[in-house]
Design a protein around this motif. Structure first.
Motif, PDB file in Angstrom:
ATOM      1  N   PRO A   1       0.821  -1.215   0.000  1.00 39.01           N
ATOM      2  CA  PRO A   1       0.000   0.000   0.000  1.00 39.01           C
ATOM      3  C   PRO A   1       0.857   1.267   0.000  1.00 39.01           C
ATOM      4  CG  PRO A   1      -0.763  -1.571   1.662  1.00 39.01           C
ATOM      5  CD  PRO A   1       0.563  -2.054   1.181  1.00 39.01           C
ATOM      6  N   GLY A   2       0.509   2.195  -0.876  1.00 41.29           N
ATOM      7  CA  GLY A   2       1.162   3.496  -0.915  1.00 41.29           C
ATOM      8  C   GLY A   2       2.610   3.479  -1.336  1.00 41.29           C
ATOM      9  N   ALA A   3       3.102   2.383  -1.905  1.00 44.12           N
ATOM     10  CA  ALA A   3       4.522   2.285  -2.240  1.00 44.12           C
ATOM     11  C   ALA A   3       4.886   3.059  -3.508  1.00 44.12           C
ATOM     12  CB  ALA A   3       4.919   0.823  -2.403  1.00 44.12           C
ATOM     13  N   ALA A   4       3.938   3.275  -4.384  1.00 40.40           N
ATOM     14  CA  ALA A   4       4.239   3.955  -5.662  1.00 40.40           C
ATOM     15  C   ALA A   4       4.160   5.465  -5.494  1.00 40.40           C
ATOM     16  CB  ALA A   4       3.269   3.488  -6.738  1.00 40.40           C
ATOM     17  N   ARG A   5       5.057   6.161  -6.168  1.00 39.33           N
ATOM     18  CA  ARG A   5       5.103   7.624  -6.108  1.00 39.33           C
ATOM     19  C   ARG A   5       4.751   8.270  -7.442  1.00 39.33           C
ATOM     20  NH1 ARG A   5       4.651   6.496  -1.750  1.00 39.33           N
ATOM     21  NH2 ARG A   5       5.924   6.965   0.090  1.00 39.33           N
ATOM     22  N   ASP A   6       5.145   7.652  -8.567  1.00 45.49           N
ATOM     23  CA  ASP A   6       4.861   8.245  -9.884  1.00 45.49           C
ATOM     24  C   ASP A   6       4.509   7.144 -10.874  1.00 45.49           C
ATOM     25  OD1 ASP A   6       4.599   9.931 -12.025  1.00 45.49           O
ATOM     26  OD2 ASP A   6       6.759  10.090 -12.410  1.00 45.49           O
ATOM     27  N   PRO A   7       3.235   6.916 -11.144  1.00 43.40           N
ATOM     28  CA  PRO A   7       2.069   7.584 -10.540  1.00 43.40           C
ATOM     29  C   PRO A   7       1.837   7.101  -9.107  1.00 43.40           C
ATOM     30  CG  PRO A   7       1.349   5.838 -12.003  1.00 43.40           C
ATOM     31  CD  PRO A   7       2.841   5.922 -12.159  1.00 43.40           C
ATOM     32  N   ALA A   8       1.168   7.910  -8.336  1.00 44.99           N
ATOM     33  CA  ALA A   8       0.922   7.563  -6.944  1.00 44.99           C
ATOM     34  C   ALA A   8      -0.077   6.420  -6.859  1.00 44.99           C
ATOM     35  CB  ALA A   8       0.398   8.787  -6.196  1.00 44.99           C
ATOM     36  N   GLY A   9       0.145   5.551  -5.907  1.00 42.40           N
ATOM     37  CA  GLY A   9      -0.775   4.430  -5.721  1.00 42.40           C
ATOM     38  C   GLY A   9      -0.122   3.279  -5.006  1.00 42.40           C
ATOM     39  N   ASP A  10      -0.776   2.134  -5.081  1.00 42.92           N
ATOM     40  CA  ASP A  10      -0.260   0.925  -4.452  1.00 42.92           C
ATOM     41  C   ASP A  10       0.505   0.093  -5.483  1.00 42.92           C
ATOM     42  OD1 ASP A  10      -1.728   1.786  -2.250  1.00 42.92           O
ATOM     43  OD2 ASP A  10      -3.471   0.556  -2.791  1.00 42.92           O
ATOM     44  N   VAL A  11       1.418  -0.723  -4.998  1.00 48.20           N
ATOM     45  CA  VAL A  11       2.141  -1.654  -5.855  1.00 48.20           C
ATOM     46  C   VAL A  11       1.617  -3.058  -5.593  1.00 48.20           C
ATOM     47  CG1 VAL A  11       4.372  -2.690  -6.413  1.00 48.20           C
ATOM     48  CG2 VAL A  11       4.217  -0.234  -5.971  1.00 48.20           C
ATOM     49  N   VAL A  12       1.190  -3.699  -6.674  1.00 48.99           N
ATOM     50  CA  VAL A  12       0.696  -5.078  -6.575  1.00 48.99           C
ATOM     51  C   VAL A  12       1.596  -5.939  -7.459  1.00 48.99           C
ATOM     52  CG1 VAL A  12      -1.236  -6.643  -6.990  1.00 48.99           C
ATOM     53  CG2 VAL A  12      -1.671  -4.322  -6.165  1.00 48.99           C
ATOM     54  N   MET A  13       2.085  -7.022  -6.907  1.00 46.81           N
ATOM     55  CA  MET A  13       2.943  -7.935  -7.664  1.00 46.81           C
ATOM     56  C   MET A  13       2.389  -9.346  -7.558  1.00 46.81           C
ATOM     57  SD  MET A  13       6.788  -6.547  -6.739  1.00 46.81           S
ATOM     58  CE  MET A  13       6.508  -6.555  -4.957  1.00 46.81           C
ATOM     59  N   CYS A  14       2.573 -10.094  -8.628  1.00 49.14           N
ATOM     60  CA  CYS A  14       2.151 -11.491  -8.614  1.00 49.14           C
ATOM     61  C   CYS A  14       2.870 -12.242  -9.720  1.00 49.14           C
ATOM     62  CB  CYS A  14       0.633 -11.622  -8.790  1.00 49.14           C
ATOM     63  SG  CYS A  14       0.044 -11.185 -10.449  1.00 49.14           S
ATOM     64  N   ASP A  15       2.841 -13.551  -9.623  1.00 45.47           N
ATOM     65  CA  ASP A  15       3.338 -14.409 -10.694  1.00 45.47           C
ATOM     66  C   ASP A  15       2.133 -15.102 -11.326  1.00 45.47           C
ATOM     67  OD1 ASP A  15       5.873 -13.669  -9.942  1.00 45.47           O
ATOM     68  OD2 ASP A  15       6.219 -15.454  -8.717  1.00 45.47           O
ATOM     69  N   VAL A  16       2.230 -15.370 -12.614  1.00 43.65           N
ATOM     70  CA  VAL A  16       1.128 -16.020 -13.314  1.00 43.65           C
ATOM     71  C   VAL A  16       1.695 -16.972 -14.355  1.00 43.65           C
ATOM     72  CG1 VAL A  16       0.956 -14.119 -14.987  1.00 43.65           C
ATOM     73  CG2 VAL A  16      -0.993 -15.635 -14.647  1.00 43.65           C
ATOM     74  N   ALA A  17       1.053 -18.118 -14.502  1.00 48.03           N
ATOM     75  CA  ALA A  17       1.460 -19.072 -15.535  1.00 48.03           C
ATOM     76  C   ALA A  17       1.312 -18.411 -16.899  1.00 48.03           C
ATOM     77  CB  ALA A  17       0.610 -20.333 -15.453  1.00 48.03           C
ATOM     78  N   ARG A  18       2.235 -18.683 -17.769  1.00 52.69           N
ATOM     79  CA  ARG A  18       2.217 -18.050 -19.089  1.00 52.69           C
ATOM     80  C   ARG A  18       0.890 -18.261 -19.816  1.00 52.69           C
ATOM     81  NH1 ARG A  18       5.893 -16.106 -22.757  1.00 52.69           N
ATOM     82  NH2 ARG A  18       5.268 -16.304 -24.947  1.00 52.69           N
ATOM     83  N   GLU A  19       0.321 -19.456 -19.673  1.00 55.17           N
ATOM     84  CA  GLU A  19      -0.919 -19.750 -20.387  1.00 55.17           C
ATOM     85  C   GLU A  19      -2.118 -18.995 -19.831  1.00 55.17           C
ATOM     86  OE1 GLU A  19       0.266 -23.561 -18.101  1.00 55.17           O
ATOM     87  OE2 GLU A  19       1.215 -21.773 -18.934  1.00 55.17           O
ATOM     88  N   ALA A  20      -1.971 -18.404 -18.631  1.00 55.61           N
ATOM     89  CA  ALA A  20      -3.041 -17.591 -18.062  1.00 55.61           C
ATOM     90  C   ALA A  20      -2.726 -16.106 -18.138  1.00 55.61           C
ATOM     91  CB  ALA A  20      -3.279 -17.989 -16.602  1.00 55.61           C
ATOM     92  N   GLY A  21      -1.547 -15.778 -18.633  1.00 54.25           N
ATOM     93  CA  GLY A  21      -1.103 -14.385 -18.628  1.00 54.25           C
ATOM     94  C   GLY A  21      -1.940 -13.471 -19.502  1.00 54.25           C
ATOM     95  N   ASP A  22      -2.314 -13.939 -20.687  1.00 54.72           N
ATOM     96  CA  ASP A  22      -3.054 -13.068 -21.597  1.00 54.72           C
ATOM     97  C   ASP A  22      -4.415 -12.702 -21.023  1.00 54.72           C
ATOM     98  OD1 ASP A  22      -2.936 -11.816 -24.287  1.00 54.72           O
ATOM     99  OD2 ASP A  22      -4.724 -13.024 -24.632  1.00 54.72           O
ATOM    100  N   GLU A  23      -5.089 -13.682 -20.405  1.00 57.19           N
ATOM    101  CA  GLU A  23      -6.396 -13.413 -19.798  1.00 57.19           C
ATOM    102  C   GLU A  23      -6.274 -12.382 -18.681  1.00 57.19           C
ATOM    103  OE1 GLU A  23      -9.755 -15.734 -17.061  1.00 57.19           O
ATOM    104  OE2 GLU A  23      -8.107 -16.846 -18.003  1.00 57.19           O
ATOM    105  N   LEU A  24      -5.251 -12.515 -17.846  1.00 61.39           N
ATOM    106  CA  LEU A  24      -5.067 -11.583 -16.732  1.00 61.39           C
ATOM    107  C   LEU A  24      -4.749 -10.180 -17.244  1.00 61.39           C
ATOM    108  CD1 LEU A  24      -4.874 -10.945 -13.757  1.00 61.39           C
ATOM    109  CD2 LEU A  24      -2.528 -11.825 -13.759  1.00 61.39           C
ATOM    110  N   ILE A  25      -3.895 -10.081 -18.218  1.00 62.16           N
ATOM    111  CA  ILE A  25      -3.535  -8.769 -18.750  1.00 62.16           C
ATOM    112  C   ILE A  25      -4.745  -8.089 -19.388  1.00 62.16           C
ATOM    113  CG2 ILE A  25      -2.138  -7.575 -20.479  1.00 62.16           C
ATOM    114  CD1 ILE A  25       0.029  -9.709 -19.979  1.00 62.16           C
ATOM    115  N   ARG A  26      -5.568  -8.864 -20.110  1.00 63.49           N
ATOM    116  CA  ARG A  26      -6.786  -8.291 -20.685  1.00 63.49           C
ATOM    117  C   ARG A  26      -7.710  -7.764 -19.587  1.00 63.49           C
ATOM    118  NH1 ARG A  26      -7.137 -12.868 -24.059  1.00 63.49           N
ATOM    119  NH2 ARG A  26      -8.932 -13.567 -22.829  1.00 63.49           N
ATOM    120  N   GLY A  27      -7.812  -8.509 -18.495  1.00 62.39           N
ATOM    121  CA  GLY A  27      -8.645  -8.065 -17.382  1.00 62.39           C
ATOM    122  C   GLY A  27      -8.118  -6.792 -16.746  1.00 62.39           C
ATOM    123  N   LEU A  28      -6.812  -6.689 -16.611  1.00 62.68           N
ATOM    124  CA  LEU A  28      -6.208  -5.482 -16.036  1.00 62.68           C
ATOM    125  C   LEU A  28      -6.431  -4.274 -16.945  1.00 62.68           C
ATOM    126  CD1 LEU A  28      -2.869  -7.053 -14.752  1.00 62.68           C
ATOM    127  CD2 LEU A  28      -4.784  -6.245 -13.338  1.00 62.68           C
TER     128      LEU A  28
END
Length: 306
Positions: free
Chosen positions: A33-60
Motif C-alpha cells: 500500500p502506498g509504495a508507488a510515487r509516480d504515478p501515486a498508488g499501491d504496488v501489486v505484484m504477482c506471478d502467473v502461468a504463461r498460459e493464463a497471462g493473456d487473460e489476466l492482462i486483458r482483465g487489467l
C-alpha cells in the motif's frame, strides 16, 4: 511463469486484487500500500502461468490500469516454488503454446519502427550480401541474412492483420518499404564505389556463380521455403524461443535478393535485377501470408482449448 508488477490507484486496488485472486494460474500475490510515487498508488505484484497471462492482462486493461497506473511484465527464468508449480498445473493449456498478444504487439512495435539503427542494419546487410553475390561466396550470403532485420516489420504486419491494428500495419509497411528502398540506393552507391576501386567487375556478376545464382532465379521452392520460414518465425516469437529467429533469417533470400538487384542494376544487367526483385517479392509475400495464417491458427486453437 510471468512476473507482473502493477502500479494501481488506491481506489482500484481491491478490484485488481480480486481479479488476480480469481484468475486460475496465479501465485505469490504481494500488495504494498502506498509504495508507488509516480504515478501515486499501491504496488501489486504477482506471478502467473504463461498460459493464463493473456487473460489476466486483458482483465487489467479492462480496469483501465494501463491508463491510470502501470502494467509491467517480465519472464521468470527460474522459480523454485511448489505454489508456482501448482499454478502452472491449474492453468489451462500449455505454456509453450500460449500467446501473449499484448507482448507480441509490443515486441513487433519495437522491431517494426523505422529508425536510423534499423536502416543501418538493413543497408549493411545488403552491402555484405552484395560482396557475397559478386564473389559468389555463400558464407557472406548467410552472414548478410543473419544481420538483416526485415523479419521484424513482416511480423508486425502479420500481428496487425490478426489483431486489427492499422497503425502497426502502417508503421511496419513503412519500415519495410523505406528500409529496403534505402538499402537498395545505398548498395547501388556502394557498388559504384567498389567498381571504381576495381573490387567489383561486370565479369564477376555475369559469371555462372554456382553458389549464388539461385538468388536471381526464383522458383516454386523460393515460395515454399518462405512459407515455412514465416511459420517458424512467428512460432519463435509467440513461444519466446527467439533463438530460432536466426535460423529463420538465414532461410530466406530477402536481403541477398535486394543486394543482387542493386548490383545488377549498377551494371545494367536488368534480367538479373528483375529476377532478384521477383525473388524478393516472393519471399516477402510468403512470409507475410504464412505468418498471418499461423497467428490466426494459434488464436483459434487456443480459444478452442480454453
Amino acid at each position: 511463469m510471468l512476473h507482473l508488477r502493477l502500479i494501481v490507484p488506491a481506489a482500484r486496488t481491491d478490484d485488481v486484487v480480486r481479479l488476480v485472486e480469481s484468475t486460475v494460474g496465479t501465485a505469490h500475490l504481494v500488495v504494498l500500500p502506498g509504495a508507488a510515487r509516480d504515478p501515486a498508488g499501491d504496488v501489486v505484484m504477482c506471478d502467473v502461468a504463461r498460459e493464463a497471462g493473456d487473460e489476466l492482462i486483458r482483465g487489467l486493461r479492462a480496469l483501465d490500469l494501463d491508463r491510470t497506473g502501470s502494467i509491467a511484465v517480465e519472464d521468470i527464468d527460474l522459480s523454485l516454488s511448489r505454489r508456482a508449480d501448482r499454478a502452472e498445473t491449474e492453468a489451462p493449456g500449455e505454456g509453450a503454446d500460449a500467446v501473449l498478444w499484448e507482448g507480441l504487439a509490443e515486441a513487433t512495435h519495437e522491431e517494426s519502427t523505422l529508425s536510423v539503427t534499423y536502416v543501418a542494419f538493413i543497408a549493411l546487410a545488403t552491402m555484405i550480401a552484395a560482396c557475397g553475390v559478386v564473389l559468389d561466396n555463400a558464407i557472406l550470403i548467410v552472414g548478410a541474412m543473419a544481420v538483416g532485420p526485415e523479419f521484424g516489420p513482416l511480423a508486425g504486419i502479420c500481428t496487425a492483420v490478426v489483431e486489427r491494428r492499422p497503425r502497426l500495419a502502417l508503421r511496419s509497411a513503412v519500415a519495410l518499404l523505406v528500409g529496403f528502398a534505402a538499402a537498395l540506393l545505398l548498395t547501388v552507391g556502394f557498388a559504384y564505389l567498389m567498381d571504381g576501386l576495381g573490387l567489383f567487375t561486370r565479369v564477376q556478376l555475369e559469371a555462372e556463380r554456382p553458389n549464388t545464382n539461385f538468388i536471381y532465379r526464383p522458383d516454386a521452392f523460393s515460395f515454399v521455403v518462405a512459407v515455412l520460414a514465416g511459420i517458424a518465425g512467428i512460432l519463435s516469437l509467440t513461444s519466446a524461443k527467439s533463438g530460432a529467429l536466426v535460423g529463420v533469417a538465414i532461410s530466406v533470400t530477402t536481403v541477398p535478393a535486394a543486394a543482387n538487384a542493386a548490383v545488377a542494376f549498377t551494371y545494367t544487367e536488368y534480367r538479373q535485377a528483375w529476377g532478384s526483385a521477383e525473388q524478393l517479392l516472393l519471399n516477402l509475400l510468403g512470409i507475410a501470408l504464412a505468418g498471418t495464417v499461423t497467428l490466426l491458427a494459434q488464436k483459434w486453437l487456443w480459444r478452442k482449448a480454453a
